[in-house]
Design a protein around this motif. Structure first.
Motif, PDB file in Angstrom:
ATOM      1  N   THR A  25       0.823  -1.216   0.000  1.00  0.00           N
ATOM      2  CA  THR A  25       0.000   0.000   0.000  1.00  0.00           C
ATOM      3  C   THR A  25       0.852   1.259   0.000  1.00  0.00           C
ATOM      4  OG1 THR A  25      -1.754  -1.154   1.199  1.00  0.00           O
ATOM      5  CG2 THR A  25      -1.808   1.242   1.245  1.00  0.00           C
ATOM      6  N   ILE A  30      -0.015  -0.490  -6.576  1.00  0.00           N
ATOM      7  CA  ILE A  30      -1.273  -1.204  -6.314  1.00  0.00           C
ATOM      8  C   ILE A  30      -1.856  -0.830  -4.953  1.00  0.00           C
ATOM      9  CG2 ILE A  30      -0.554  -3.131  -7.773  1.00  0.00           C
ATOM     10  CD1 ILE A  30      -0.159  -4.732  -5.186  1.00  0.00           C
ATOM     11  N   MET A  32      -3.655   1.578  -4.191  1.00  0.00           N
ATOM     12  CA  MET A  32      -5.039   2.041  -4.301  1.00  0.00           C
ATOM     13  C   MET A  32      -6.021   0.881  -4.190  1.00  0.00           C
ATOM     14  SD  MET A  32      -4.784   4.978  -7.240  1.00  0.00           S
ATOM     15  CE  MET A  32      -6.485   5.433  -6.988  1.00  0.00           C
ATOM     16  N   ILE A  33      -5.545  -0.339  -4.441  1.00  0.00           N
ATOM     17  CA  ILE A  33      -6.391  -1.529  -4.316  1.00  0.00           C
ATOM     18  C   ILE A  33      -6.161  -2.215  -2.969  1.00  0.00           C
ATOM     19  CG2 ILE A  33      -6.907  -3.801  -5.292  1.00  0.00           C
ATOM     20  CD1 ILE A  33      -6.051  -2.690  -8.010  1.00  0.00           C
ATOM     21  N   SER A  34      -4.882  -2.396  -2.621  1.00  0.00           N
ATOM     22  CA  SER A  34      -4.561  -3.137  -1.393  1.00  0.00           C
ATOM     23  C   SER A  34      -5.017  -2.410  -0.134  1.00  0.00           C
ATOM     24  CB  SER A  34      -3.054  -3.405  -1.322  1.00  0.00           C
ATOM     25  OG  SER A  34      -2.321  -2.192  -1.289  1.00  0.00           O
ATOM     26  N   PHE A  36      -7.829  -1.326   0.601  1.00  0.00           N
ATOM     27  CA  PHE A  36      -9.146  -1.800   1.024  1.00  0.00           C
ATOM     28  C   PHE A  36      -9.073  -3.181   1.700  1.00  0.00           C
ATOM     29  CE2 PHE A  36     -10.187   1.130  -2.498  1.00  0.00           C
ATOM     30  CZ  PHE A  36     -11.006   2.004  -1.795  1.00  0.00           C
ATOM     31  N   ILE A 191     -15.816  -7.405   1.362  1.00  0.00           N
ATOM     32  CA  ILE A 191     -14.609  -8.208   1.158  1.00  0.00           C
ATOM     33  C   ILE A 191     -14.508  -9.304   2.219  1.00  0.00           C
ATOM     34  CG2 ILE A 191     -12.090  -8.158   1.043  1.00  0.00           C
ATOM     35  CD1 ILE A 191     -12.274  -5.283   0.056  1.00  0.00           C
TER      36      ILE A 191
END
Length: 314
Positions: A25, A30, A32-34, A36, A191
Protein backbone atom coordinates in the motif's frame (compact mmCIF):
# COMPACT_ATOMS: atom_id res chain seq x y z
CA UNK A 1 -2.68 -25.04 25.41
CA UNK A 2 -2.78 -26.29 21.84
CA UNK A 3 -5.58 -23.86 20.97
CA UNK A 4 -3.55 -20.96 22.43
CA UNK A 5 -0.48 -22.00 20.45
CA UNK A 6 -2.58 -22.32 17.32
CA UNK A 7 -4.03 -18.86 17.93
CA UNK A 8 -0.55 -17.36 18.39
CA UNK A 9 0.70 -18.96 15.17
CA UNK A 10 -2.33 -17.76 13.25
CA UNK A 11 -1.88 -14.29 14.73
CA UNK A 12 1.75 -14.23 13.59
CA UNK A 13 0.75 -15.33 10.08
CA UNK A 14 -2.01 -12.72 9.81
CA UNK A 15 0.28 -10.00 11.22
CA UNK A 16 2.85 -10.91 8.55
CA UNK A 17 0.06 -10.79 5.95
CA UNK A 18 -0.87 -7.31 7.15
CA UNK A 19 2.80 -6.26 6.95
CA UNK A 20 2.95 -7.35 3.28
CA UNK A 21 -0.29 -5.53 2.49
CA UNK A 22 0.97 -2.39 4.26
CA UNK A 23 4.23 -2.49 2.29
CA UNK A 24 2.32 -2.84 -0.98
CA UNK A 25 0.00 0.00 0.00
CA UNK A 26 2.75 2.46 0.93
CA UNK A 27 5.47 1.64 -1.59
CA UNK A 28 3.79 0.24 -4.74
CA UNK A 29 1.25 1.48 -7.31
CA UNK A 30 -1.27 -1.20 -6.31
CA UNK A 31 -1.75 0.60 -3.01
CA UNK A 32 -5.04 2.04 -4.30
CA UNK A 33 -6.39 -1.53 -4.32
CA UNK A 34 -4.56 -3.14 -1.39
CA UNK A 35 -5.63 -0.34 0.97
CA UNK A 36 -9.15 -1.80 1.02
CA UNK A 37 -7.79 -5.19 2.14
CA UNK A 38 -5.77 -3.84 5.09
CA UNK A 39 -8.53 -4.44 7.71
CA UNK A 40 -9.16 -8.03 6.59
CA UNK A 41 -6.39 -9.82 8.59
CA UNK A 42 -7.82 -8.22 11.75
CA UNK A 43 -11.37 -9.17 10.73
CA UNK A 44 -10.36 -12.82 10.26
CA UNK A 45 -8.46 -12.97 13.55
CA UNK A 46 -11.21 -11.19 15.48
CA UNK A 47 -13.84 -13.52 14.04
CA UNK A 48 -11.89 -16.64 15.03
CA UNK A 49 -10.37 -15.60 18.38
CA UNK A 50 -12.33 -12.71 19.85
CA UNK A 51 -11.43 -9.47 21.58
CA UNK A 52 -8.37 -10.06 23.80
CA UNK A 53 -6.21 -11.90 21.21
CA UNK A 54 -7.15 -9.18 18.71
CA UNK A 55 -5.68 -6.58 21.07
CA UNK A 56 -2.36 -8.44 21.09
CA UNK A 57 -2.37 -8.69 17.30
CA UNK A 58 -3.09 -4.96 17.17
CA UNK A 59 -0.07 -4.23 19.38
CA UNK A 60 2.14 -6.54 17.31
CA UNK A 61 1.01 -4.86 14.08
CA UNK A 62 2.03 -1.46 15.48
CA UNK A 63 5.52 -2.82 16.12
CA UNK A 64 5.73 -4.30 12.62
CA UNK A 65 4.51 -1.02 11.14
CA UNK A 66 7.24 0.90 12.95
CA UNK A 67 9.87 -1.46 11.51
CA UNK A 68 8.49 -1.21 7.95
CA UNK A 69 7.71 2.48 7.67
CA UNK A 70 8.13 4.23 11.02
CA UNK A 71 6.68 7.64 11.72
CA UNK A 72 3.38 8.83 13.11
CA UNK A 73 1.72 8.71 9.68
CA UNK A 74 2.17 4.94 9.27
CA UNK A 75 1.33 4.15 12.90
CA UNK A 76 -1.91 6.14 12.56
CA UNK A 77 -2.61 4.20 9.36
CA UNK A 78 -2.31 0.89 11.21
CA UNK A 79 -4.36 2.09 14.16
CA UNK A 80 -7.16 3.10 11.78
CA UNK A 81 -7.42 -0.15 9.83
CA UNK A 82 -6.71 -2.44 12.78
CA UNK A 83 -9.42 -0.76 14.83
CA UNK A 84 -12.00 -1.19 12.04
CA UNK A 85 -11.03 -4.79 11.30
CA UNK A 86 -10.86 -5.95 14.92
CA UNK A 87 -14.18 -4.29 15.75
CA UNK A 88 -16.00 -5.94 12.85
CA UNK A 89 -14.29 -9.29 13.43
CA UNK A 90 -15.35 -9.41 17.11
CA UNK A 91 -18.91 -8.45 16.11
CA UNK A 92 -18.92 -11.30 13.58
CA UNK A 93 -17.81 -13.67 16.34
CA UNK A 94 -20.68 -12.47 18.54
CA UNK A 95 -23.03 -13.36 15.63
CA UNK A 96 -24.39 -9.86 15.23
CA UNK A 97 -26.51 -9.01 12.20
CA UNK A 98 -24.93 -7.58 9.06
CA UNK A 99 -26.38 -4.14 9.83
CA UNK A 100 -24.98 -4.20 13.38
CA UNK A 101 -21.54 -5.21 12.09
CA UNK A 102 -21.53 -2.46 9.45
CA UNK A 103 -22.67 0.12 12.01
CA UNK A 104 -19.89 -1.05 14.33
CA UNK A 105 -17.41 -0.67 11.49
CA UNK A 106 -18.86 2.76 10.72
CA UNK A 107 -18.34 4.04 14.28
CA UNK A 108 -14.86 2.47 14.42
CA UNK A 109 -13.96 4.16 11.14
CA UNK A 110 -15.36 7.47 12.34
CA UNK A 111 -13.39 7.30 15.59
CA UNK A 112 -10.29 6.25 13.64
CA UNK A 113 -10.53 9.26 11.31
CA UNK A 114 -11.06 11.66 14.22
CA UNK A 115 -8.12 10.09 16.11
CA UNK A 116 -5.92 10.42 13.02
CA UNK A 117 -6.83 14.10 12.60
CA UNK A 118 -6.10 14.71 16.29
CA UNK A 119 -2.82 12.76 16.12
CA UNK A 120 -1.48 14.69 13.12
CA UNK A 121 -2.54 17.95 14.74
CA UNK A 122 -0.87 17.33 18.12
CA UNK A 123 2.24 15.40 17.07
CA UNK A 124 2.99 16.74 13.58
CA UNK A 125 1.37 20.15 14.02
CA UNK A 126 -0.67 19.66 10.84
CA UNK A 127 -4.23 20.88 10.33
CA UNK A 128 -5.63 18.37 7.83
CA UNK A 129 -8.91 20.27 7.42
CA UNK A 130 -7.07 23.52 6.65
CA UNK A 131 -4.78 21.66 4.23
CA UNK A 132 -7.85 20.24 2.48
CA UNK A 133 -9.32 23.73 2.12
CA UNK A 134 -6.05 25.09 0.74
CA UNK A 135 -5.90 22.23 -1.77
CA UNK A 136 -9.41 23.12 -2.98
CA UNK A 137 -8.45 26.78 -3.41
CA UNK A 138 -5.30 25.81 -5.30
CA UNK A 139 -7.34 23.59 -7.62
CA UNK A 140 -9.56 26.58 -8.47
CA UNK A 141 -6.49 28.73 -9.20
CA UNK A 142 -4.94 25.94 -11.29
CA UNK A 143 -8.16 25.63 -13.33
CA UNK A 144 -8.04 29.36 -14.06
CA UNK A 145 -4.39 29.13 -15.17
CA UNK A 146 -5.18 26.26 -17.55
CA UNK A 147 -8.06 28.20 -19.07
CA UNK A 148 -5.73 31.17 -19.61
CA UNK A 149 -3.11 28.96 -21.28
CA UNK A 150 -5.77 27.56 -23.61
CA UNK A 151 -6.76 31.08 -24.61
CA UNK A 152 -10.15 30.89 -22.94
CA UNK A 153 -11.06 34.19 -21.26
CA UNK A 154 -11.70 33.99 -17.55
CA UNK A 155 -15.30 34.17 -16.48
CA UNK A 156 -15.59 36.02 -13.14
CA UNK A 157 -18.98 34.43 -12.48
CA UNK A 158 -17.64 30.91 -13.02
CA UNK A 159 -14.60 31.62 -10.84
CA UNK A 160 -16.86 32.94 -8.08
CA UNK A 161 -19.08 29.84 -8.40
CA UNK A 162 -16.04 27.55 -8.07
CA UNK A 163 -14.77 29.43 -5.02
CA UNK A 164 -18.24 29.33 -3.49
CA UNK A 165 -18.34 25.58 -4.08
CA UNK A 166 -14.94 25.15 -2.45
CA UNK A 167 -16.13 27.19 0.52
CA UNK A 168 -19.29 25.10 0.82
CA UNK A 169 -17.25 21.88 0.75
CA UNK A 170 -15.34 23.22 3.77
CA UNK A 171 -18.62 23.29 5.69
CA UNK A 172 -19.44 19.79 4.42
CA UNK A 173 -16.32 18.13 5.84
CA UNK A 174 -18.35 16.46 8.66
CA UNK A 175 -20.69 14.80 6.15
CA UNK A 176 -17.71 13.82 3.97
CA UNK A 177 -16.14 12.12 7.00
CA UNK A 178 -19.42 10.37 7.87
CA UNK A 179 -19.98 9.24 4.28
CA UNK A 180 -16.39 7.99 3.96
CA UNK A 181 -16.72 6.03 7.21
CA UNK A 182 -19.87 4.29 6.00
CA UNK A 183 -18.34 3.47 2.59
CA UNK A 184 -15.21 2.00 4.24
CA UNK A 185 -17.39 -0.13 6.53
CA UNK A 186 -19.54 -1.44 3.65
CA UNK A 187 -16.47 -2.30 1.53
CA UNK A 188 -14.81 -4.07 4.48
CA UNK A 189 -17.97 -6.12 5.11
CA UNK A 190 -18.24 -7.04 1.42
CA UNK A 191 -14.61 -8.21 1.16
CA UNK A 192 -14.79 -9.93 4.55
CA UNK A 193 -17.82 -12.00 3.50
CA UNK A 194 -16.01 -13.22 0.39
CA UNK A 195 -12.85 -14.22 2.25
CA UNK A 196 -14.48 -15.62 5.41
CA UNK A 197 -16.93 -17.72 3.39
CA UNK A 198 -13.96 -19.22 1.53
CA UNK A 199 -12.39 -19.98 4.91
CA UNK A 200 -15.67 -21.65 5.94
CA UNK A 201 -16.34 -18.95 8.50
CA UNK A 202 -19.92 -17.93 7.61
CA UNK A 203 -20.88 -14.32 8.30
CA UNK A 204 -24.30 -12.63 8.08
CA UNK A 205 -25.46 -10.94 4.94
CA UNK A 206 -27.87 -8.10 4.35
CA UNK A 207 -31.44 -8.89 3.32
CA UNK A 208 -32.19 -8.47 -0.40
CA UNK A 209 -31.98 -4.83 -1.49
CA UNK A 210 -35.68 -4.82 -2.38
CA UNK A 211 -36.48 -5.39 1.32
CA UNK A 212 -34.46 -2.43 2.57
CA UNK A 213 -36.62 0.13 4.32
CA UNK A 214 -35.55 2.99 6.57
CA UNK A 215 -37.56 4.07 9.63
CA UNK A 216 -40.28 6.63 8.96
CA UNK A 217 -38.50 9.02 11.33
CA UNK A 218 -35.93 9.62 8.57
CA UNK A 219 -38.67 11.35 6.57
CA UNK A 220 -39.24 13.77 9.45
CA UNK A 221 -35.49 14.46 9.73
CA UNK A 222 -35.28 15.06 5.98
CA UNK A 223 -38.16 17.54 5.98
CA UNK A 224 -36.62 19.39 8.93
CA UNK A 225 -33.28 19.60 7.09
CA UNK A 226 -35.00 20.99 3.96
CA UNK A 227 -36.90 23.59 5.99
CA UNK A 228 -33.71 24.55 7.84
CA UNK A 229 -31.83 25.10 4.57
CA UNK A 230 -34.65 27.29 3.26
CA UNK A 231 -33.95 29.72 6.10
CA UNK A 232 -30.16 29.57 6.38
CA UNK A 233 -28.95 28.88 2.80
CA UNK A 234 -28.41 32.59 2.12
CA UNK A 235 -26.19 33.05 5.20
CA UNK A 236 -23.32 30.82 3.98
CA UNK A 237 -21.97 30.72 7.53
CA UNK A 238 -22.84 29.89 11.11
CA UNK A 239 -23.63 26.75 13.07
CA UNK A 240 -27.15 26.22 11.69
CA UNK A 241 -25.87 26.54 8.12
CA UNK A 242 -23.19 23.91 8.81
CA UNK A 243 -25.82 21.57 10.31
CA UNK A 244 -28.17 22.02 7.35
CA UNK A 245 -25.54 21.72 4.64
CA UNK A 246 -24.35 18.43 6.16
CA UNK A 247 -27.71 16.89 7.03
CA UNK A 248 -29.55 17.58 3.78
CA UNK A 249 -27.25 15.71 1.34
CA UNK A 250 -26.92 12.73 3.69
CA UNK A 251 -30.69 12.43 4.16
CA UNK A 252 -31.19 13.08 0.43
CA UNK A 253 -28.99 10.03 -0.20
CA UNK A 254 -31.14 8.02 2.23
CA UNK A 255 -34.25 8.96 0.22
CA UNK A 256 -32.54 7.99 -3.06
CA UNK A 257 -31.58 4.57 -1.61
CA UNK A 258 -35.16 4.17 -0.36
CA UNK A 259 -36.45 5.02 -3.84
CA UNK A 260 -34.09 2.54 -5.49
CA UNK A 261 -35.17 -0.14 -3.01
CA UNK A 262 -38.81 0.48 -3.91
CA UNK A 263 -37.99 0.23 -7.64
CA UNK A 264 -36.25 -3.10 -6.97
CA UNK A 265 -39.30 -4.28 -5.00
CA UNK A 266 -41.67 -3.19 -7.78
CA UNK A 267 -39.64 -4.95 -10.48
CA UNK A 268 -39.48 -8.12 -8.35
CA UNK A 269 -43.25 -8.07 -7.74
CA UNK A 270 -43.82 -7.83 -11.50
CA UNK A 271 -41.46 -10.71 -12.18
CA UNK A 272 -39.05 -8.56 -14.17
CA UNK A 273 -35.42 -9.68 -14.31
CA UNK A 274 -32.49 -8.01 -12.54
CA UNK A 275 -31.39 -6.61 -15.91
CA UNK A 276 -34.14 -3.98 -15.81
CA UNK A 277 -33.00 -2.79 -12.39
CA UNK A 278 -29.36 -2.65 -13.55
CA UNK A 279 -30.50 -0.41 -16.42
CA UNK A 280 -32.12 1.94 -13.88
CA UNK A 281 -28.85 2.11 -11.92
CA UNK A 282 -26.92 2.94 -15.10
CA UNK A 283 -29.43 5.63 -16.06
CA UNK A 284 -29.03 7.24 -12.63
CA UNK A 285 -25.26 7.50 -13.17
CA UNK A 286 -25.68 8.77 -16.73
CA UNK A 287 -28.46 11.25 -15.87
CA UNK A 288 -27.97 12.51 -12.30
CA UNK A 289 -31.26 14.55 -12.38
CA UNK A 290 -33.04 11.17 -12.10
CA UNK A 291 -31.94 11.11 -8.47
CA UNK A 292 -34.62 13.75 -7.79
CA UNK A 293 -37.32 11.34 -9.05
CA UNK A 294 -35.85 8.50 -6.96
CA UNK A 295 -35.69 10.77 -3.92
CA UNK A 296 -39.35 11.70 -4.38
CA UNK A 297 -40.21 8.00 -4.77
CA UNK A 298 -38.38 7.24 -1.54
CA UNK A 299 -40.29 10.00 0.28
CA UNK A 300 -43.62 8.65 -0.97
CA UNK A 301 -42.64 5.09 -0.06
CA UNK A 302 -41.76 6.09 3.49
CA UNK A 303 -44.77 8.36 3.91
CA UNK A 304 -47.50 6.28 2.23
CA UNK A 305 -46.06 2.73 2.20
CA UNK A 306 -46.19 2.28 -1.57
CA UNK A 307 -45.07 -1.33 -1.23
CA UNK A 308 -48.29 -2.28 0.52
CA UNK A 309 -50.25 -0.80 -2.39
CA UNK A 310 -48.10 -2.68 -4.90
CA UNK A 311 -48.59 -5.91 -2.94
CA UNK A 312 -52.36 -5.47 -2.69
CA UNK A 313 -52.59 -4.63 -6.38
CA UNK A 314 -50.55 -7.61 -7.58
Amino acid sequence: MKSQLKGMIEGAILTATYAVLLFLTIYTPIGMISVFILPIPFVVYGKRHGFQPSVWMFVASLGVTFLIAGGVYSLGYTFFFAFIGATMGVLYQKEKSAMQVVLGGFFASLLGILFYILLTSLVMNLNLIQMYQEALNKSVEESNRWLTRLGIPQNPEMEEALRSMAEQIRFMIPSIILGSSMIISFITHWISRIILNRLREPVPQFPPFREWKFPKSFLFYYLMAVILMMFVSAQKEGYLYMVGVNLQPLLQLVMVIQGLSFVAYYFYSKGWGKGAFVIIILLVFLFPPLTFILSLTGILDLGFDLRKRVKSGS
